[in-house]
Structure formats: structure tokens, C-alpha cells
Design a protein around this motif. Structure first.
Motif: not given
Length: 171
Positions: A43-45, A49-51, A154-156, A163-165
Motif C-alpha cells: 500500500r502506497p501511503v 512516492s507510489p513505489l 528503516a526510518g522510512h 501511517l498504515i496501522d
């Protein structure tokens, strides 16, 4: 990944320190993926930056390990490494349909290979690939770069996971 998320010892030789910091960051990458569904892994959040998905970053890190230690340092062929495919932008992050578990297994295997390469060479040895300027770096330089590269991603992953959960935490 069975690598500890603990910092390396305060007093140790240079190799132990460098590999210890890199291994800790690698373990954080694995941790940030725990419990994710396949849907969430892809899932892009970040709208611009969709990739940059969890799966995309794990794939990128796997190929970055391969590129620096096997291709640039040892001088092996770049064939098969999508980072060297100049015809497709961010080819290493375009991994639709590849299960996250497989990407994590490939990353862990690549990290083991990288550690074997590091263990077998002097930190002062320089890369051997004749076609790439970056191969002129010493193994020490490459290790420091990989600590930076892995920690940055790792920070990303930390941000993407939150943002996901809502899951968060450093280590």
C-alpha cells in the motif's frame, strides 16, 4: 531475521562496530514488516512516492546489498540486479505480485552473503568492478554507506508503518 536489534558493544574493534550497527538496522527493517498483510505491504501511503511501499523498500535494500558488496566490491556481474537497469526507473522497487515473505527471505539471504564478504576481506580493500566509479571505495566506506542507507530506509519504514496501522517504535 535472527539478528538482534541491540546496539553493538561500546568498546569493540572497528569491524564489530560497523557490522553491528548495520545488522541492527537490518533487524529493524525486518521488525517493521512483522504482522503486515500483503495488501498493506504494497500500500502506497506517500502520494508523490507510489513505489515507496514496505515491499518496495525491502526489495530496494536487498538489491542495494547485492550491488555494493557483490557487484561493486567483488566485481561480480551486475546482470540480474534491477538497480543497474537504466531503462526502468526504480526497477528494484517494482515488485508487484512478489510476496513480502519472499522479499524478506531474499533480503536476509543477501545480508548473510554481504556479511560473509565483509568477514573475508580487509576494511582497507577497495572494490574491483572496472565499470563503476563507486567501486573505488574501500570496504570500510561501503559499510559506512550501507549503515546510512539502511538506517535511512528503516526510518522510512517506521513512518510508512505508522501511517498504515499506527504501529511505531524505534527498536
Amino acid at each position: 531475521m535472527s539478528i538482534s536489534r541491540e546496539r553493538p558493544p561500546f568498546a569493540a574493534d572497528e569491524r564489530t562496530q560497523l557490522v553491528g550497527w548495520l545488522d541492527m538496522q537490518r533487524a529493524i527493517v525486518q521488525w517493521k514488516c512483522e504482522g503486515l498483510s500483503e495488501e498493506d505491504a504494497y500500500r502506497p501511503v506517500l502520494p508523490t512516492s507510489p513505489l515507496m511501499t514496505v515491499a518496495g523498500l525491502v526489495s530496494h535494500l536487498r538489491w542495494t546489498e547485492h550491488g555494493w558488496f557483490e557487484v561493486l566490491f567483488l566485481g561480480r556481474s551486475a546482470d540480474g540486479n534491477p538497480q543497474f537497469d537504466e531503462s526502468v526507473e526504480n526497477a528494484d522497487m517494482r515488485i508487484e505480485g512478489v510476496p513480502l515473505a519472499r522479499l524478506l527471505d531474499e533480503y536476509e539471504r543477501q545480508c548473510r552473503i554481504s556479511n560473509e564478504i565483509v568477514a573475508a576481506h580487509s576494511l582497507d580493500d577497495v572494490g574491483k568492478h572496472p565499470d563503476y566509479r563507486s567501486a573505488a571505495g574501500s570496504l570500510r566506506w561501503m559499510l559506512i554507506h550501507m549503515v546510512e542507507e539502511t538506517a535511512r530506509h528503516a526510518g522510512h519504514l517506521d513512518t510508512i508503518r505508522e501511517l498504515i496501522d499506527g504501529e511505531k517504535g524505534y527498536y
